[in-house]
Motif scaffolding. Sequence first.
Motif: not given
Length: 454
Positions: A2, A8-11, A29, A34, A285, A288-289, A293, A295
Motif C-alpha cells: 500500500s 486506505e484501510v489497514r485490514v 484486501v 487497501h 470488502k 474495508i467498508e 473504506g 471498494v
Amino acid sequence: MSTNNSDEVRVGVLSLHNSKETKAILNAVEDLGHEPVWLRRENAAVSIEDGEVTVEPEVDIIANRLLLSNTEEPAELLGLATTFNRIRPMLNEPDAVLAAIHKFATAATLANWNIKVPDALLALSNDRLNKGRERFGEVGVYKSAIGTHGGGTWKVDLTEPVNPKVGNRQAFLQELIDHDDQRHRDLRVYIVDGEIVGAMYRYAPDGDWRTNVALGGEVLNATDEMPEEARETALYTAEVMEMDYVGVDLVESDDGWFVLEANPTAGFKGLYEATGKSPAPYIAKLAIERAGGEVDEKRVEELSATLDDSVPSCAPAESPIFNGEAPLIGYIEEVVVNGTKGSQQTLAKSDTGATRTSIDTSLAAEIGAGPIKSMTRVKSGSLKRGKARPVVDLVIGIGGTQHTVTASVEDRSHMDYPLLLGRDILEHYRVDVRRRANADRDDENDEEEEMLEE
C-alpha cells in the motif's frame, strides 16, 4: 503493497497458520486497493504504556481467522482474539466464534431460536449419557463438541455404551439423519455479511458417511438450485449465531432441512471447486467498508472468480535469530523458488543428510532455473560414486528470507516433493520434524485445511 493514502484501510487478518483462506483474504484486501496486515506470532504485539493501548502492527479492523478447533488449548487463542477485539473492531468476534466452534452450543442456540437441529444429548456423567442413548435408536452420531474436518465424528452402535468425553474433550450424542436409499450428502452454504456467496452439495466418499472435502468428499454447485427452505434456514442461522462470515452445514430429512454446524473458519477450496467463486474478496470488502473504506463492487466480483492463495506481499519475515538460536523451519516447509521465467510457490522437504539442495527437473524448467553452471556427482542410495547431475544457481525464499544456493537438478517426479532443502540452507535454521506445512486441511474448518498449510 500500500501507499500511505488517508482513505486506505489497514485490514489485519489474525491467523497464526498458513491456510489458503488467510492468504486469499489478504491478497483480496490488497487487490481492492487497501493495506493487508498479517497478524502472526512473528510480528503481532499489544502494548500498554502510560495507560495507552497500541497494536503492532497498526490496523483499523481485524478479521478473525484463528483455527480454534485445531489447538489443544482453544481458550488461549480465544483470549488472544478477545484482547484484540477489546481495542479494535473485529469480524467474527470471539464470543460468537466460541458458540460456533462448540457444536453442542451451536445446536442449543439454534434450537432456542426455533431452527431445526437433530435431537442431541450432552451429559457430563457416563451414567446420564448412556441412560439417554436409547432414544436415538440403534445407530446414532457421536461427536466431540469441538472438532474439525470430519474429525471427532463417528457413526456408532448405540446398543453399546459410549463415553461422555473423547480424551479431554466433551462429547455428545446426536440423531443420525440419513436417507438409506441415497448416497449421503449435505449442503454447505457460505455466507458473508448476510448474503450467500455460494453453496454446494457435498457427497460422502466411498466407504464413508461423512461429506467433508478434507476426507475426499465430492462437491456439486447448489447456489442456484438449493431449496428456499435451506436458503432461508442458512441465512437465519448466520444471523442468530452473529457470524460475519460462516459456512452453514445442513442436511435434508423427511421433515425438512436441519442445521448440523456453523463453521467460522470453513474452507474455500471445495466451494471454489464447486461454484468457481471465492468468498475471500467479499470478506475483504466487508472489513474495508466496516472500517469506513470504499471498494469497487465490480472489482470484488472479478476477484471472486479466482482463489488467489499465493504468498501475500505482507507476509512477515521469519522470526530473527534470538539468544543465539536460529529460527525454526519445518520438516515440510512452504517456500518460493525463483528463476529467470518467474517464481513458484511449492512445498519442500528438509533433509539434513543432504549436502546440497536439489530441485525437480520440471520445476526447474518451469521457473527458468539456471543457467547450468556445471556437473556435480551426487551420491544416491547404494551408489558409492553417485550420479552426475547438473547444478544451477537457485534463489529460495523462506519466511521472507531469500537464500541463493547452487542446487542440483534431478528427476523427482516419483517423489512427494519437488524440492529438497539440503544443509546449504538448513545450516541457517533449526528443523522441527513435527512441523509440516501440508498438515492443514481445507474444509477448512473444514479449512484451512488444516492447521499448518498453512
